[in-house]
Design a protein around this motif. Structure first.
Motif, PDB file in Angstrom:
ATOM      1  N   VAL A  33       0.867  -1.181   0.000  1.00 34.26           N
ATOM      2  CA  VAL A  33       0.000   0.000   0.000  1.00 34.26           C
ATOM      3  C   VAL A  33       0.902   1.229   0.000  1.00 34.26           C
ATOM      4  CG1 VAL A  33      -0.270  -0.139   2.536  1.00 34.26           C
ATOM      5  CG2 VAL A  33      -1.885   1.236   1.198  1.00 34.26           C
ATOM      6  N   PRO A  40       5.557   4.338   1.949  1.00 33.27           N
ATOM      7  CA  PRO A  40       5.083   3.008   2.304  1.00 33.27           C
ATOM      8  C   PRO A  40       4.575   2.900   3.746  1.00 33.27           C
ATOM      9  CG  PRO A  40       7.456   3.085   2.493  1.00 33.27           C
ATOM     10  CD  PRO A  40       7.025   4.464   2.089  1.00 33.27           C
ATOM     11  N   GLY A  45       5.292   5.176  11.190  1.00 34.72           N
ATOM     12  CA  GLY A  45       6.221   4.169  10.689  1.00 34.72           C
ATOM     13  C   GLY A  45       5.556   2.844  10.358  1.00 34.72           C
ATOM     14  N   GLY A  72      10.785  -8.821   4.301  1.00 30.44           N
ATOM     15  CA  GLY A  72      12.084  -8.412   4.812  1.00 30.44           C
ATOM     16  C   GLY A  72      12.022  -8.265   6.328  1.00 30.44           C
ATOM     17  N   ALA A  73      13.194  -8.346   6.950  1.00 30.40           N
ATOM     18  CA  ALA A  73      13.257  -8.275   8.413  1.00 30.40           C
ATOM     19  C   ALA A  73      12.737  -6.942   8.948  1.00 30.40           C
ATOM     20  CB  ALA A  73      14.698  -8.488   8.867  1.00 30.40           C
ATOM     21  N   GLY A  74      12.946  -5.861   8.169  1.00 30.65           N
ATOM     22  CA  GLY A  74      12.490  -4.538   8.623  1.00 30.65           C
ATOM     23  C   GLY A  74      10.985  -4.518   8.817  1.00 30.65           C
ATOM     24  N   THR A  75      10.289  -5.217   7.959  1.00 29.22           N
ATOM     25  CA  THR A  75       8.827  -5.277   8.056  1.00 29.22           C
ATOM     26  C   THR A  75       8.403  -6.074   9.288  1.00 29.22           C
ATOM     27  OG1 THR A  75       8.608  -5.013   5.686  1.00 29.22           O
ATOM     28  CG2 THR A  75       6.771  -6.077   6.808  1.00 29.22           C
ATOM     29  N   ARG A  77      10.130  -6.462  12.007  1.00 29.49           N
ATOM     30  CA  ARG A  77      10.462  -5.682  13.205  1.00 29.49           C
ATOM     31  C   ARG A  77       9.470  -4.534  13.403  1.00 29.49           C
ATOM     32  NH1 ARG A  77      16.128  -6.706  11.522  1.00 29.49           N
ATOM     33  NH2 ARG A  77      16.062  -4.838  10.249  1.00 29.49           N
ATOM     34  N   GLU A  79       6.273  -4.083  11.911  1.00 26.27           N
ATOM     35  CA  GLU A  79       4.828  -4.290  11.828  1.00 26.27           C
ATOM     36  C   GLU A  79       4.272  -5.247  12.887  1.00 26.27           C
ATOM     37  OE1 GLU A  79       2.599  -2.956   9.577  1.00 26.27           O
ATOM     38  OE2 GLU A  79       4.049  -1.720   8.506  1.00 26.27           O
ATOM     39  N   SER A 109      16.799 -11.943   6.353  1.00 25.37           N
ATOM     40  CA  SER A 109      17.418 -11.184   7.436  1.00 25.37           C
ATOM     41  C   SER A 109      18.896 -11.507   7.597  1.00 25.37           C
ATOM     42  CB  SER A 109      16.697 -11.461   8.765  1.00 25.37           C
ATOM     43  OG  SER A 109      17.294 -10.684   9.786  1.00 25.37           O
ATOM     44  N   PRO A 110      19.787 -10.724   6.968  1.00 23.71           N
ATOM     45  CA  PRO A 110      21.219 -10.933   7.193  1.00 23.71           C
ATOM     46  C   PRO A 110      21.620 -10.752   8.661  1.00 23.71           C
ATOM     47  CG  PRO A 110      20.867  -9.615   5.229  1.00 23.71           C
ATOM     48  CD  PRO A 110      19.530  -9.756   5.894  1.00 23.71           C
ATOM     49  N   SER A 111      20.994  -9.826   9.377  1.00 23.28           N
ATOM     50  CA  SER A 111      21.414  -9.545  10.765  1.00 23.28           C
ATOM     51  C   SER A 111      20.883 -10.576  11.755  1.00 23.28           C
ATOM     52  CB  SER A 111      20.922  -8.156  11.197  1.00 23.28           C
ATOM     53  OG  SER A 111      19.523  -8.206  11.484  1.00 23.28           O
ATOM     54  N   GLY A 181       9.269  -5.297   2.907  1.00 22.62           N
ATOM     55  CA  GLY A 181       9.062  -3.899   2.657  1.00 22.62           C
ATOM     56  C   GLY A 181       9.748  -3.412   1.393  1.00 22.62           C
ATOM     57  N   GLN A 183      12.670  -2.287   0.688  1.00 23.10           N
ATOM     58  CA  GLN A 183      14.037  -2.735   0.355  1.00 23.10           C
ATOM     59  C   GLN A 183      14.020  -4.115  -0.308  1.00 23.10           C
ATOM     60  OE1 GLN A 183      16.870  -2.436   3.627  1.00 23.10           O
ATOM     61  NE2 GLN A 183      18.272  -3.819   2.573  1.00 23.10           N
ATOM     62  N   LEU A 184      13.268  -5.035   0.291  1.00 17.96           N
ATOM     63  CA  LEU A 184      13.190  -6.383  -0.278  1.00 17.96           C
ATOM     64  C   LEU A 184      12.484  -6.342  -1.634  1.00 17.96           C
ATOM     65  CD1 LEU A 184      13.637  -9.415  -0.082  1.00 17.96           C
ATOM     66  CD2 LEU A 184      11.443  -9.596   1.099  1.00 17.96           C
ATOM     67  N   SER A 212      13.398   3.568   3.606  1.00 22.32           N
ATOM     68  CA  SER A 212      14.791   3.140   3.760  1.00 22.32           C
ATOM     69  C   SER A 212      15.590   3.575   2.530  1.00 22.32           C
ATOM     70  CB  SER A 212      14.848   1.621   3.930  1.00 22.32           C
ATOM     71  OG  SER A 212      14.102   1.010   2.917  1.00 22.32           O
TER      72      SER A 212
HETATM   73  N1  LIG Z   1       3.214  -0.013   2.592  1.00 21.31           N
HETATM   74  C1  LIG Z   1       3.368  -1.302   2.685  1.00 21.31           C
HETATM   75  O1  LIG Z   1       2.615  -2.082   2.097  1.00 21.31           O
HETATM   76  C2  LIG Z   1       4.498  -1.836   3.529  1.00 21.31           C
HETATM   77  C3  LIG Z   1       4.815  -3.194   3.480  1.00 21.31           C
HETATM   78  C4  LIG Z   1       5.865  -3.632   4.257  1.00 21.31           C
HETATM   79  C5  LIG Z   1       6.585  -2.749   5.031  1.00 21.31           C
HETATM   80  N2  LIG Z   1       6.234  -1.456   5.057  1.00 21.31           N
HETATM   81  C6  LIG Z   1       6.979  -0.471   5.870  1.00 21.31           C
HETATM   82  O2  LIG Z   1       8.285  -0.377   5.365  1.00 21.31           O
HETATM   83  C7  LIG Z   1       9.178  -0.034   6.432  1.00 21.31           C
HETATM   84  C8  LIG Z   1      10.329  -0.993   6.430  1.00 21.31           C
HETATM   85  O3  LIG Z   1      11.008  -0.800   5.237  1.00 21.31           O
HETATM   86  P1  LIG Z   1      12.290  -1.626   4.821  1.00 21.31           P
HETATM   87  O4  LIG Z   1      12.610  -1.289   3.417  1.00 21.31           O
HETATM   88  O5  LIG Z   1      13.335  -1.479   5.874  1.00 21.31           O
HETATM   89  O6  LIG Z   1      11.696  -3.110   4.900  1.00 21.31           O
HETATM   90  P2  LIG Z   1      12.219  -4.559   4.583  1.00 21.31           P
HETATM   91  O7  LIG Z   1      12.641  -4.727   3.171  1.00 21.31           O
HETATM   92  O8  LIG Z   1      11.120  -5.434   5.080  1.00 21.31           O
HETATM   93  O9  LIG Z   1      13.430  -4.794   5.565  1.00 21.31           O
HETATM   94  C9  LIG Z   1      14.742  -4.427   5.313  1.00 21.31           C
HETATM   95  C10 LIG Z   1      15.598  -5.480   5.981  1.00 21.31           C
HETATM   96  O10 LIG Z   1      15.288  -6.757   5.412  1.00 21.31           O
HETATM   97  C11 LIG Z   1      16.477  -7.421   5.037  1.00 21.31           C
HETATM   98  N3  LIG Z   1      16.579  -7.340   3.593  1.00 21.31           N
HETATM   99  C12 LIG Z   1      15.667  -6.799   2.740  1.00 21.31           C
HETATM  100  N4  LIG Z   1      16.069  -6.938   1.486  1.00 21.31           N
HETATM  101  C13 LIG Z   1      17.233  -7.560   1.503  1.00 21.31           C
HETATM  102  C14 LIG Z   1      18.133  -7.990   0.500  1.00 21.31           C
HETATM  103  N5  LIG Z   1      17.922  -7.794  -0.804  1.00 21.31           N
HETATM  104  N6  LIG Z   1      19.267  -8.604   0.871  1.00 21.31           N
HETATM  105  C15 LIG Z   1      19.512  -8.794   2.167  1.00 21.31           C
HETATM  106  N7  LIG Z   1      18.691  -8.403   3.176  1.00 21.31           N
HETATM  107  C16 LIG Z   1      17.569  -7.806   2.842  1.00 21.31           C
HETATM  108  C17 LIG Z   1      17.555  -6.705   5.824  1.00 21.31           C
HETATM  109  O11 LIG Z   1      17.470  -7.329   7.108  1.00 21.31           O
HETATM  110  P3  LIG Z   1      18.418  -7.193   8.396  1.00 21.31           P
HETATM  111  O12 LIG Z   1      18.210  -5.791   8.885  1.00 21.31           O
HETATM  112  O13 LIG Z   1      17.922  -8.226   9.343  1.00 21.31           O
HETATM  113  O14 LIG Z   1      19.820  -7.442   7.980  1.00 21.31           O
HETATM  114  C18 LIG Z   1      17.078  -5.281   5.791  1.00 21.31           C
HETATM  115  O15 LIG Z   1      17.615  -4.443   6.770  1.00 21.31           O
HETATM  116  C19 LIG Z   1       8.368  -0.072   7.697  1.00 21.31           C
HETATM  117  O16 LIG Z   1       8.021   1.259   8.016  1.00 21.31           O
HETATM  118  C20 LIG Z   1       7.126  -0.857   7.308  1.00 21.31           C
HETATM  119  O17 LIG Z   1       6.021  -0.472   8.062  1.00 21.31           O
HETATM  120  C21 LIG Z   1       5.207  -0.974   4.298  1.00 21.31           C
END
Ligand SMILES: NC(=O)c1ccc[n+]([C@@H]2O[C@H](COP(=O)([O-])OP(=O)(O)OC[C@H]3O[C@@H](n4cnc5c(N)ncnc54)[C@H](OP(=O)(O)O)[C@@H]3O)[C@@H](O)[C@H]2O)c1
Length: 242
Positions: A33, A40, A45, A72-75, A77, A79, A109-111, A181, A183-184, A212
Motif C-alpha cells: 500500500v 510506504p 512508521g 524483509g526483516a524490517g517489516t 520488526r 509491523e 534477514s542478514p542480521s 518492505g 528494500q526487499l 529506507s
Molecule cells: N506499505 C506497505 O505495504 C508496507 C509493506 C511492508 C513494510 N512497510 C513499511 O516499510 C518499512 C520498512 O522498510 P524496509 O525497506 O526497511 O523493509 P524490509 O525490506 O522489510 O526490511 C529491510 C531489511 O530486510 C532485510 N533485507 C531486505 N532486502 C534484503 C536484500 N535484498 N538482501 C539482504 N537483506 C535484505 C535486511 O534485514 P536485516 O536488517 O535483518 O539485515 C534489511 O535491513 C516499515 O516502516 C514498514 O512499516 C510498508
C-alpha cells in the motif's frame, strides 16, 4: 471493480477471484500500500495507518491461497506480524490445490535481529523460514537456532533474491506473496522476479521519514494494469509484468 474484466460490485469471493494464481509456478506477487506521495508507511512508521478496510480485504484475499508470505526483516520488526494460521474457509480449496493448510512465512534477514519470542514464530502453523547470509553474527545465529524457525544460510555474504526463490520453490512454495518492505521489494524487482504487483493507492499524504535508503534500479521495470478496485477512496490496482 471500476476498471478490468469484471466491472461491478465484488464481494469477498469476488475479490479472491480477482487475484487468481496460475496453475504452474512459481509466481511472485508483490503486495504493497502506498500514499499519494509514494510513502510506504504513515507518520507512525507503520503501513496500517495508511491502509483501510478495503485494502485489508484485498491483503487477506491474496494470502488465502498463497504458499508463502515473503517479507524483509524490517517489516517484521516494524509491523509486529501475527501468527499465520490455517483458515477453515480455505481448507478445501487448499487441499484441492495440493497446498499445506496455512501459508508459510519466509523472512530475509542478514542480521538475524528478529523478534524470536513473538507469536509469528511461536504460533504459526508452519515453521517460519529465515533466509540469511553465509556468516551472520555468531550470537544472533545461536539465538536463531534455538527459535522455532528453519534458518537457511546463503552461499555468500549477501542474500540473492534468486537464491531465496529457489529455496521456496524447492520446498514446493510456488505461490509467493511478497509483502515488502520497500528494500526487499526493490531487490526482487531488480532481479526480475516479480510477476505481479498488487498496489493499493491510499488517499493520504504521509511524508517520507520512514523510507529506507535504496540502490535504485538501472532502468524501469514495466507492468501492465489488469484491474482497479475502488472503495472508501482507496484504489486497489493489479498489475502484471509487461
Ligand atoms: N506499505 C506497505 O505495504 C508496507 C509493506 C511492508 C513494510 N512497510 C513499511 O516499510 C518499512 C520498512 O522498510 P524496509 O525497506 O526497511 O523493509 P524490509 O525490506 O522489510 O526490511 C529491510 C531489511 O530486510 C532485510 N533485507 C531486505 N532486502 C534484503 C536484500 N535484498 N538482501 C539482504 N537483506 C535484505 C535486511 O534485514 P536485516 O536488517 O535483518 O539485515 C534489511 O535491513 C516499515 O516502516 C514498514 O512499516 C510498508
Amino acid at each position: 471493480m471500476i476498471w478490468g474484466e469484471h466491472r461491478g460490485e465484488v464481494d469477498d469471493d469476488g475479490v479472491l477471484a480477482a487475484y487468481p494464481w496460475p496453475d504452474e509456478g512459481p509466481w511472485v506477487r508483490a503486495m504493497m500500500v502506498t500514499t499519494l506521495d509514494g510513502a510506504p508507511a504513515g507518520p507512525d512508521g507503520l503501513s496500517g495507518s495508511i491502509s483501510g478496510d478495503a485494502d485489508r480485504a484485498v491483503f487477506r484475499a491474496v494470502r488465502r491461497h498463497a504458499d508463502a508470505v515473503l517479507v524483509g526483516a524490517g517489516t517484521i520488526r516494524a509491523e509486529g506480524y501475527g501468527a499465520m494460521r490455517a483458515q477453515e474457509a480455505d481448507a478445501e480449496a487448499r487441499e484441492r490445490n495440493g497446498q499445506r493448510p496455512a501459508p508459510r512465512l519466509a523472512m530475509v534477514s542478514p542480521s538475524l535481529d528478529l523478534p524470536w519470542d513473538t507469536e509469528v514464530f511461536t504460533g504459526s502453523d508452519e515453521v517460519p523460514l529465515v533466509l540469511t547470509v553465509a556468516e551472520p553474527p555468531a550470537e544472533a545465529l545461536a539465538r536463531a537456532r534455538e527459535a522455532r524457525a528453519e534458518v537457511l544460510t546463503a552461499p555468500g555474504d549477501d542474500v540473492q533474491p534468486g537464491w531465496v526463490l529457489d529455496q521456496l520453490v524447492g520446498r514446493a512454495l510456488r505461490r509467493v506473496v511478497c509483502e515488502g518492505g520497500p528494500q526487499l521489494l526493490e531487490a526482487m524487482v531488480r532481479a526480475g522476479l516479480v510477476d505481479e504487483a498488487d498496489i493499493t493507492l491510499s488517499p493520504v499524504f504521509a511524508g517520507h521519514e520512514h523510507v529506507s535508503s535504496s540502490d535504485g534500479l538501472a532502468e524501469v521495470a514495466r507492468f501492465e494494469l489488469r484491474h482497479v478496485l475502488s472503495a472508501d477512496g482507496f484504489l486497489m490496482n493489479r498489475y502484471v509484468k509487461a
